[in-house]
Design a protein around this motif. Structure first.
Motif, PDB file in Angstrom:
ATOM      1  N   GLU A   1     -10.014   8.005   3.471  1.00  0.00           N
ATOM      2  CA  GLU A   1      -9.615   8.241   2.076  1.00  0.00           C
ATOM      3  C   GLU A   1     -10.759   7.916   1.115  1.00  0.00           C
ATOM      4  OE1 GLU A   1      -5.833   5.798   2.115  1.00  0.00           O
ATOM      5  OE2 GLU A   1      -5.168   7.596   1.064  1.00  0.00           O
TER       6      GLU A   1
ATOM      7  N   GLU B   1      -8.159   2.092  -2.856  1.00  0.00           N
ATOM      8  CA  GLU B   1      -8.397   2.259  -1.412  1.00  0.00           C
ATOM      9  C   GLU B   1      -9.432   1.232  -0.938  1.00  0.00           C
ATOM     10  OE1 GLU B   1      -6.233   4.081  -0.335  1.00  0.00           O
ATOM     11  OE2 GLU B   1      -6.117   6.060  -1.238  1.00  0.00           O
TER      12      GLU B   1
ATOM     13  N   HIS C   1       0.816  -1.208   0.000  1.00  0.00           N
ATOM     14  CA  HIS C   1       0.000   0.000   0.000  1.00  0.00           C
ATOM     15  C   HIS C   1       0.858   1.270   0.000  1.00  0.00           C
ATOM     16  CE1 HIS C   1      -3.758   1.961  -0.201  1.00  0.00           C
ATOM     17  NE2 HIS C   1      -3.588   2.633   0.914  1.00  0.00           N
TER      18      HIS C   1
ATOM     19  N   GLU D   1      -8.191   4.169   5.670  1.00  0.00           N
ATOM     20  CA  GLU D   1      -8.755   3.833   4.353  1.00  0.00           C
ATOM     21  C   GLU D   1     -10.167   4.391   4.214  1.00  0.00           C
ATOM     22  OE1 GLU D   1      -6.992   2.760   1.810  1.00  0.00           O
ATOM     23  OE2 GLU D   1      -5.412   2.881   3.297  1.00  0.00           O
TER      24      GLU D   1
HETATM   25 FE   LIG Z   1      -4.911   4.267   1.399  1.00  0.00          FE
END
Ligand SMILES: [Fe+2]
Ligand SMILES: [Fe+2]
Length: 196
Positions: free
Chosen positions: A113, A143, A48, A110
């Motif tokens: 995002e 994501e 990631h 996450e």
């Molecule tokens: Fe991310």
């Protein structure tokens, strides 16, 4: 209803915010990878990190499409998510518990995002900025995939190990020892997965 000029400003502000958030993450993710015990989790953070570097580049392309300089604006949301995560990780003494806490902190990031990219993508679409919308959409999908992968990791082994370690304190159960990633692959056996 916001005018198109206002919407355009909102999009620019949101992109500056996400740009700063992603840059903060390029610094936070290597720390998580280093602290993770389970090999699968370590790899997930490393992968990631590579994606996050691409997210930064995509945002730079988006700024270019909009004809504005690539410049971030301090993202307090991400700053606080990272700070809270660091506090929680610092409090975890057991390896497996720390892994579980890191997954929880990463998933909060996450979701932040996903919300930010979803909003920005929608605004870009409304403004007819198709190229920008498509760049944001690509990152949004990554994501979401990362979030799913983290859920899978959490369900597969980390939380289970944390629960077992907690149980050990109440009574000794020699038949159910916690298996460490150093001695075996952290990926759960197929049978373990089917049980769910
Ligand atoms: Fe991310
Ligand atoms: Fe990202």
């Amino acid at each position: 209803m916001a005018s198109m000029d206002t919407l355009s400003e909102l999009l620019q502000d949101e992109l500056k915010d996400i740009y700063d958030a992603e840059k903060q993450l390029t610094k936070a993710l290597p720390k998580l990878a280093k602290k993770a015990t389970a090999e699968d989790l370590k790899e997930a953070f490393e992968e990631h990190l590579r994606q996050t570097e691409e997210h930064v580049e995509r945002l730079e392309q988006a700024f270019e499409h909009l004809g504005i300089p690539a410049k971030g604006k301090k993202c307090k949301g991400m700053q606080n998510l990272i700070a809270e995560g660091e506090d929680m990780i610092g409090d975890a003494e057991e390896d497996a518990v720390r892994d579980a806490v890191m997954i929880a902190a990463a998933q909060k990031v996450e979701h932040y995002e996903i919300a930010a990219y979803g909003t920005a993508r929608t605004w870009a679409n409304m403004l007819g900025q198709d190229d920008v919308a498509s760049l944001l959409e690509q990152t949004l999908e990554e994501e979401k995939e990362t979030d799913l992968k983290l859920t899978e990791l959490a369900e597969g082994f980390v939380n289970q190990a944390a629960a077992e370690e907690g149980g050990e304190e109440e009574e000794a159960r020699p038949s159910r020892t916690v298996r460490r990633s150093s001695s075996r692959s952290a990926r759960p056996a197929a049978a373990d997965r089917k049980r769910r």
